[in-house]
Write a protein that holds these residues in place. Structure first.
Motif, PDB file in Angstrom:
ATOM      1  N   THR A 169     -84.637  35.179  -9.844  1.00  0.00           N
ATOM      2  CA  THR A 169     -85.091  33.841  -8.887  1.00  0.00           C
ATOM      3  C   THR A 169     -84.808  32.976  -9.347  1.00  0.00           C
ATOM      4  OG1 THR A 169     -87.815  35.463  -8.642  1.00  0.00           O
ATOM      5  CG2 THR A 169     -87.368  33.572  -7.580  1.00  0.00           C
ATOM      6  N   LYS A 170     -84.877  32.159 -11.049  1.00  0.00           N
ATOM      7  CA  LYS A 170     -84.530  31.316 -10.601  1.00  0.00           C
ATOM      8  C   LYS A 170     -83.033  30.783 -10.587  1.00  0.00           C
ATOM      9  CE  LYS A 170     -83.647  27.964 -14.359  1.00  0.00           C
ATOM     10  NZ  LYS A 170     -82.839  27.399 -14.324  1.00  0.00           N
ATOM     11  N   VAL A 171     -82.218  31.636 -10.725  1.00  0.00           N
ATOM     12  CA  VAL A 171     -81.038  31.906 -10.514  1.00  0.00           C
ATOM     13  C   VAL A 171     -80.621  31.747  -8.669  1.00  0.00           C
ATOM     14  CG1 VAL A 171     -78.404  33.191 -10.916  1.00  0.00           C
ATOM     15  CG2 VAL A 171     -79.900  33.120 -12.578  1.00  0.00           C
ATOM     16  N   ILE A 172     -81.010  32.710  -8.466  1.00  0.00           N
ATOM     17  CA  ILE A 172     -80.907  32.473  -6.932  1.00  0.00           C
ATOM     18  C   ILE A 172     -81.409  30.759  -6.269  1.00  0.00           C
ATOM     19  CG2 ILE A 172     -81.600  33.551  -4.488  1.00  0.00           C
ATOM     20  CD1 ILE A 172     -80.084  35.237  -6.423  1.00  0.00           C
ATOM     21  N   ASP A 173     -82.810  30.339  -6.529  1.00  0.00           N
ATOM     22  CA  ASP A 173     -83.139  28.956  -6.410  1.00  0.00           C
ATOM     23  C   ASP A 173     -81.870  28.328  -6.233  1.00  0.00           C
ATOM     24  OD1 ASP A 173     -85.160  30.568  -4.899  1.00  0.00           O
ATOM     25  OD2 ASP A 173     -86.849  30.157  -6.839  1.00  0.00           O
ATOM     26  N   ASP A 174     -81.748  28.288  -7.940  1.00  0.00           N
ATOM     27  CA  ASP A 174     -81.140  27.377  -8.356  1.00  0.00           C
ATOM     28  C   ASP A 174     -79.681  27.231  -7.767  1.00  0.00           C
ATOM     29  OD1 ASP A 174     -82.499  26.683  -9.856  1.00  0.00           O
ATOM     30  OD2 ASP A 174     -81.522  26.633 -11.740  1.00  0.00           O
ATOM     31  N   PHE A 175     -78.892  28.399  -7.106  1.00  0.00           N
ATOM     32  CA  PHE A 175     -78.304  28.632  -5.934  1.00  0.00           C
ATOM     33  C   PHE A 175     -77.773  27.695  -4.870  1.00  0.00           C
ATOM     34  CE2 PHE A 175     -76.062  32.284  -8.810  1.00  0.00           C
ATOM     35  CZ  PHE A 175     -74.467  31.236  -8.921  1.00  0.00           C
ATOM     36  N   ASN A 176     -79.102  27.999  -4.411  1.00  0.00           N
ATOM     37  CA  ASN A 176     -79.879  28.167  -3.329  1.00  0.00           C
ATOM     38  C   ASN A 176     -79.709  25.982  -3.216  1.00  0.00           C
ATOM     39  OD1 ASN A 176     -79.124  29.643  -1.227  1.00  0.00           O
ATOM     40  ND2 ASN A 176     -81.717  30.238  -1.697  1.00  0.00           N
ATOM     41  N   ILE A 177     -80.639  25.891  -3.811  1.00  0.00           N
ATOM     42  CA  ILE A 177     -80.522  23.818  -4.180  1.00  0.00           C
ATOM     43  C   ILE A 177     -79.108  23.103  -4.659  1.00  0.00           C
ATOM     44  CG2 ILE A 177     -81.085  22.547  -5.760  1.00  0.00           C
ATOM     45  CD1 ILE A 177     -83.841  24.307  -6.217  1.00  0.00           C
ATOM     46  N   ARG A 178     -78.584  24.489  -5.273  1.00  0.00           N
ATOM     47  CA  ARG A 178     -76.607  23.577  -5.375  1.00  0.00           C
ATOM     48  C   ARG A 178     -76.278  23.899  -4.351  1.00  0.00           C
ATOM     49  NH1 ARG A 178     -76.721  25.742 -10.270  1.00  0.00           N
ATOM     50  NH2 ARG A 178     -74.968  27.388  -9.702  1.00  0.00           N
ATOM     51  N   GLU A 179     -76.005  24.921  -3.498  1.00  0.00           N
ATOM     52  CA  GLU A 179     -74.900  25.130  -2.148  1.00  0.00           C
ATOM     53  C   GLU A 179     -75.225  25.023  -0.985  1.00  0.00           C
ATOM     54  OE1 GLU A 179     -73.781  28.960  -3.614  1.00  0.00           O
ATOM     55  OE2 GLU A 179     -72.656  28.625  -5.426  1.00  0.00           O
ATOM     56  N   GLY A 180     -77.211  25.049  -0.437  1.00  0.00           N
ATOM     57  CA  GLY A 180     -77.022  25.101   0.144  1.00  0.00           C
ATOM     58  C   GLY A 180     -77.701  26.359   1.065  1.00  0.00           C
ATOM     59  N   ASP A 181     -78.992  26.504   0.718  1.00  0.00           N
ATOM     60  CA  ASP A 181     -79.568  28.022   0.987  1.00  0.00           C
ATOM     61  C   ASP A 181     -78.756  28.576   1.955  1.00  0.00           C
ATOM     62  OD1 ASP A 181     -81.661  26.832   0.112  1.00  0.00           O
ATOM     63  OD2 ASP A 181     -82.638  25.706   1.683  1.00  0.00           O
ATOM     64  N   HIS A 182     -77.467  29.471   1.380  1.00  0.00           N
ATOM     65  CA  HIS A 182     -76.478  30.256   1.838  1.00  0.00           C
ATOM     66  C   HIS A 182     -77.204  31.431   1.444  1.00  0.00           C
ATOM     67  CE1 HIS A 182     -73.397  27.872   3.526  1.00  0.00           C
ATOM     68  NE2 HIS A 182     -73.410  27.060   2.082  1.00  0.00           N
ATOM     69  N   ILE A 183     -77.944  31.455   0.565  1.00  0.00           N
ATOM     70  CA  ILE A 183     -78.498  32.931  -0.055  1.00  0.00           C
ATOM     71  C   ILE A 183     -80.009  33.068   0.609  1.00  0.00           C
ATOM     72  CG2 ILE A 183     -79.541  34.320  -1.595  1.00  0.00           C
ATOM     73  CD1 ILE A 183     -77.407  33.364  -3.996  1.00  0.00           C
ATOM     74  N   CYS A 184     -80.609  34.411   0.948  1.00  0.00           N
ATOM     75  CA  CYS A 184     -81.597  34.875   2.539  1.00  0.00           C
ATOM     76  C   CYS A 184     -81.896  35.840   2.463  1.00  0.00           C
ATOM     77  CB  CYS A 184     -81.079  34.907   4.050  1.00  0.00           C
ATOM     78  SG  CYS A 184     -82.007  35.641   4.856  1.00  0.00           S
ATOM     79  N   SER A 185     -83.700  35.239   1.664  1.00  0.00           N
ATOM     80  CA  SER A 185     -84.508  36.572   0.774  1.00  0.00           C
ATOM     81  C   SER A 185     -85.303  36.793   2.601  1.00  0.00           C
ATOM     82  CB  SER A 185     -85.480  35.335  -0.003  1.00  0.00           C
ATOM     83  OG  SER A 185     -86.813  36.498   0.433  1.00  0.00           O
ATOM     84  N   VAL A 186     -85.487  38.347   1.854  1.00  0.00           N
ATOM     85  CA  VAL A 186     -86.402  39.595   3.210  1.00  0.00           C
ATOM     86  C   VAL A 186     -87.942  39.127   2.598  1.00  0.00           C
ATOM     87  CG1 VAL A 186     -86.048  41.264   4.773  1.00  0.00           C
ATOM     88  CG2 VAL A 186     -84.048  40.299   3.738  1.00  0.00           C
ATOM     89  N   THR A 187     -88.423  39.053   3.632  1.00  0.00           N
ATOM     90  CA  THR A 187     -89.607  39.254   3.164  1.00  0.00           C
ATOM     91  C   THR A 187     -90.352  40.958   3.294  1.00  0.00           C
ATOM     92  OG1 THR A 187     -90.692  39.304   5.538  1.00  0.00           O
ATOM     93  CG2 THR A 187     -89.902  36.642   4.396  1.00  0.00           C
TER      94      THR A 187
END
Ligand code: SAM
Length: 206
Positions: A169-187
């Motif tokens: 979760t941390k790795v994905i969240d960090d990428f999204n903060i740095r890169e602008g939310d390109h990674i999308c989670s499915v609820t």
């Protein structure tokens, strides 16, 4: 974080349906595999790579429902090797990919350090990559780097265990903060995904 509600995701990319019995004994839930199936049905990947194939439960379902898959590379570690996180010690299979080893489309790659022993040139250019190996921060970062080199522009990278394992979760969240939310989670699942943008990184490779 970009978030898509599961039912909306399945309306756009699905429908994908799995009988509950199909995933009774597995590390990846029926709902999570349905996300992969829906992406597979819509985008028809020919070359698929799974980091952490384990015995092959998910790969068997994907391969059975996807005749368009031409090559499936499953990566894992040797039975005597240990993942970084203690909680993953009992996940290491005696025979990686055993459930799919008779499928001629499958190549199982087993190394002492799994994906960390692989160079970009050891892997084919892929249409879809599923990252579900060592869940430590260092390894998820490595696997994401590897995936972003080998998945072609327009291809898809999926990660498992978002919102389940802290490091993932941390790795994905960090990428999204740095890169602008390109990674999308499915609820309602532990799957998140991104479409590779055309930055030329996978170009020029066989
Ligand atoms: C949760 S299980 C994967 C389940 C599988 N993807 C499925 O859906 O059926 C995690 C797997 O990652 C493997 N693994 C651990 N460290 C790895 C590494 N560095 N590279 C590749 N695989 C690794 C484990 O041996 C285990 O088989």
């Amino acid at each position: 974080m970009s978030i898509i509600e599961r039912q909306l995701f399945l309306r756009i990319f699905g429908p994908a349906h799995l009988e509950p019995a199909a995933t009774q004994v597995t590390y990846t839930s029926r709902e999570d595999i349905e996300v992969l199936l829906a992406l597979s049905q819509t985008f028809r990947p020919k070359i698929v790579i799974e980091i952490g194939i384990q015995r092959g439960v998910t790969s068997k379902i994907l391969l059975t429902q996807a005749p368009w898959i031409e090559k499936y590379v499953g990566i894992d570690i040797t039975p005597d090797a240990r993942p970084t996180l203690e909680g993953q010690y009992d996940e290491v299979p005696l025979k990686a990919g055993e459930l799919v080893s008779s499928d001629p489309r499958v190549e199982v790659v087993v190394r002492p350090n799994g994906s960390r022993d692989l160079r970009v040139t050891d892997l084919p250019v892929a249409d879809l990559m599923f990252i579900d190996g060592d869940h430590s921060e260092t390894c998820v970062l490595h696997d994401t780097w590897l995936a972003r080199q080998v998945v072609r522009a327009g291809g898809i990278i999926c990660w498992h265990d978002y919102n389940n394992v802290t490091d993932v979760t941390k790795v994905i969240d960090d990428f999204n903060i740095r890169e602008g939310d390109h990674i999308c989670s499915v609820t309602g699942t532990w799957v998140c995904f991104e479409f590779r943008r055309d930055d030329g990184r996978a170009e020029g490779r066989a």
